[in-house]
Design an enzyme around this catalytic site. Structure first.
Site, PDB file in Angstrom:
ATOM      1  N   CYS A 107       0.874  -1.113   0.261  1.00  0.00           N
ATOM      2  CA  CYS A 107       0.067  -0.019  -0.237  1.00  0.00           C
ATOM      3  C   CYS A 107       0.654   1.201   0.317  1.00  0.00           C
ATOM      4  O   CYS A 107       1.954   1.392   0.959  1.00  0.00           O
ATOM      5  CB  CYS A 107      -0.556   0.246   1.708  1.00  0.00           C
ATOM      6  SG  CYS A 107      -1.752   1.841   1.022  1.00  0.00           S
ATOM      7  N   ASP A 147      -0.199  -6.296   0.259  1.00  0.00           N
ATOM      8  CA  ASP A 147      -2.149  -6.122   0.092  1.00  0.00           C
ATOM      9  C   ASP A 147      -1.264  -7.716  -1.432  1.00  0.00           C
ATOM     10  O   ASP A 147      -0.314  -7.841  -1.469  1.00  0.00           O
ATOM     11  CB  ASP A 147      -1.981  -5.604  -1.150  1.00  0.00           C
ATOM     12  CG  ASP A 147      -2.690  -4.314  -0.583  1.00  0.00           C
ATOM     13  OD1 ASP A 147      -2.899  -4.261   0.199  1.00  0.00           O
ATOM     14  OD2 ASP A 147      -2.204  -2.723  -0.536  1.00  0.00           O
ATOM     15  N   VAL A 156       3.869 -14.444 -24.445  1.00  0.00           N
ATOM     16  CA  VAL A 156       4.807 -14.442 -22.969  1.00  0.00           C
ATOM     17  C   VAL A 156       4.804 -16.124 -22.157  1.00  0.00           C
ATOM     18  O   VAL A 156       4.381 -16.609 -22.364  1.00  0.00           O
ATOM     19  CB  VAL A 156       4.172 -13.409 -21.654  1.00  0.00           C
ATOM     20  CG1 VAL A 156       2.467 -14.390 -20.864  1.00  0.00           C
ATOM     21  CG2 VAL A 156       4.560 -12.868 -20.847  1.00  0.00           C
ATOM     22  N   GLU A 157       6.630 -15.921 -22.144  1.00  0.00           N
ATOM     23  CA  GLU A 157       7.035 -17.081 -21.259  1.00  0.00           C
ATOM     24  C   GLU A 157       6.924 -16.936 -19.845  1.00  0.00           C
ATOM     25  O   GLU A 157       6.998 -15.826 -19.571  1.00  0.00           O
ATOM     26  CB  GLU A 157       8.636 -17.051 -21.594  1.00  0.00           C
ATOM     27  CG  GLU A 157       8.668 -18.630 -20.907  1.00  0.00           C
ATOM     28  CD  GLU A 157      10.066 -18.761 -20.014  1.00  0.00           C
ATOM     29  OE1 GLU A 157       9.722 -19.296 -19.962  1.00  0.00           O
ATOM     30  OE2 GLU A 157       9.472 -17.399 -19.608  1.00  0.00           O
ATOM     31  N   LEU A 158       6.015 -18.490 -19.255  1.00  0.00           N
ATOM     32  CA  LEU A 158       5.610 -17.886 -17.937  1.00  0.00           C
ATOM     33  C   LEU A 158       6.248 -17.693 -17.075  1.00  0.00           C
ATOM     34  O   LEU A 158       6.352 -17.378 -16.218  1.00  0.00           O
ATOM     35  CB  LEU A 158       4.932 -19.585 -18.126  1.00  0.00           C
ATOM     36  CG  LEU A 158       3.402 -19.306 -18.850  1.00  0.00           C
ATOM     37  CD1 LEU A 158       2.850 -21.117 -18.880  1.00  0.00           C
ATOM     38  CD2 LEU A 158       2.408 -18.426 -18.530  1.00  0.00           C
ATOM     39  N   HIS A 208      -4.074  -0.752  -6.401  1.00  0.00           N
ATOM     40  CA  HIS A 208      -4.495  -1.716  -6.980  1.00  0.00           C
ATOM     41  C   HIS A 208      -5.261  -1.323  -8.147  1.00  0.00           C
ATOM     42  O   HIS A 208      -4.325  -1.921  -9.156  1.00  0.00           O
ATOM     43  CB  HIS A 208      -5.986  -2.269  -6.218  1.00  0.00           C
ATOM     44  CG  HIS A 208      -5.312  -2.558  -5.105  1.00  0.00           C
ATOM     45  ND1 HIS A 208      -6.844  -2.902  -4.073  1.00  0.00           N
ATOM     46  CD2 HIS A 208      -4.868  -3.060  -4.357  1.00  0.00           C
ATOM     47  CE1 HIS A 208      -6.071  -3.316  -2.694  1.00  0.00           C
ATOM     48  NE2 HIS A 208      -4.455  -3.160  -2.431  1.00  0.00           N
ATOM     49  N   GLU A 209      -5.648  -0.106  -8.492  1.00  0.00           N
ATOM     50  CA  GLU A 209      -5.724   0.525  -9.896  1.00  0.00           C
ATOM     51  C   GLU A 209      -4.426   0.562 -10.733  1.00  0.00           C
ATOM     52  O   GLU A 209      -4.500  -0.055 -12.233  1.00  0.00           O
ATOM     53  CB  GLU A 209      -6.742   1.054 -10.101  1.00  0.00           C
ATOM     54  CG  GLU A 209      -7.918   1.540  -9.193  1.00  0.00           C
ATOM     55  CD  GLU A 209      -8.231   1.074  -7.429  1.00  0.00           C
ATOM     56  OE1 GLU A 209      -9.030   0.439  -6.490  1.00  0.00           O
ATOM     57  OE2 GLU A 209      -7.097   1.467  -6.892  1.00  0.00           O
TER      58      GLU A 209
END
Length: 91
Positions: free
Chosen positions: A8, A15, A30-32, A49-50
């Site tokens: 936060c 969070d 994308v490679e994991l 968060h946004e």
């Protein structure tokens, strides 16, 4: 169990979130392992968060230019409030 963590920006408290990524690739995907390490990079970063959800979406669009992508951040309850943030992009 939520696996993504950020801090936060106001309190510095952690969070925890589950990030769901649904995309239609174009020329590349994308490679994991890289994605996992990228998501872990938020652990010590202060962000709302946004902002986290939107930045993940923006970074993936910049990296792999998918035909479409939806990123959902499901953040755990803090102070009695849980947050779900959705970011989408379409070519």
């Amino acid at each position: 169990m939520p696996r993504v963590q950020c801090l936060c920006p106001n309190t510095g408290q952690p969070d925890f979130a589950t990030i769901l990524i649904d995309y239609v690739p174009d020329a590349v995907c994308v490679e994991l392992k890289s994605l996992k390490l990228y998501l872990w990079s938020y652990r010590d970063e202060g962000a709302f968060h946004e902002a986290v959800t939107n930045r993940i979406c923006d970074d993936l669009v910049a990296a792999i230019a998918p035909r479409s992508i939806t990123v959902v951040g499901k953040f755990r309850v803090r102070g009695g409030i849980s947050t779900t943030v959705t970011a989408t992009h379409t070519k």
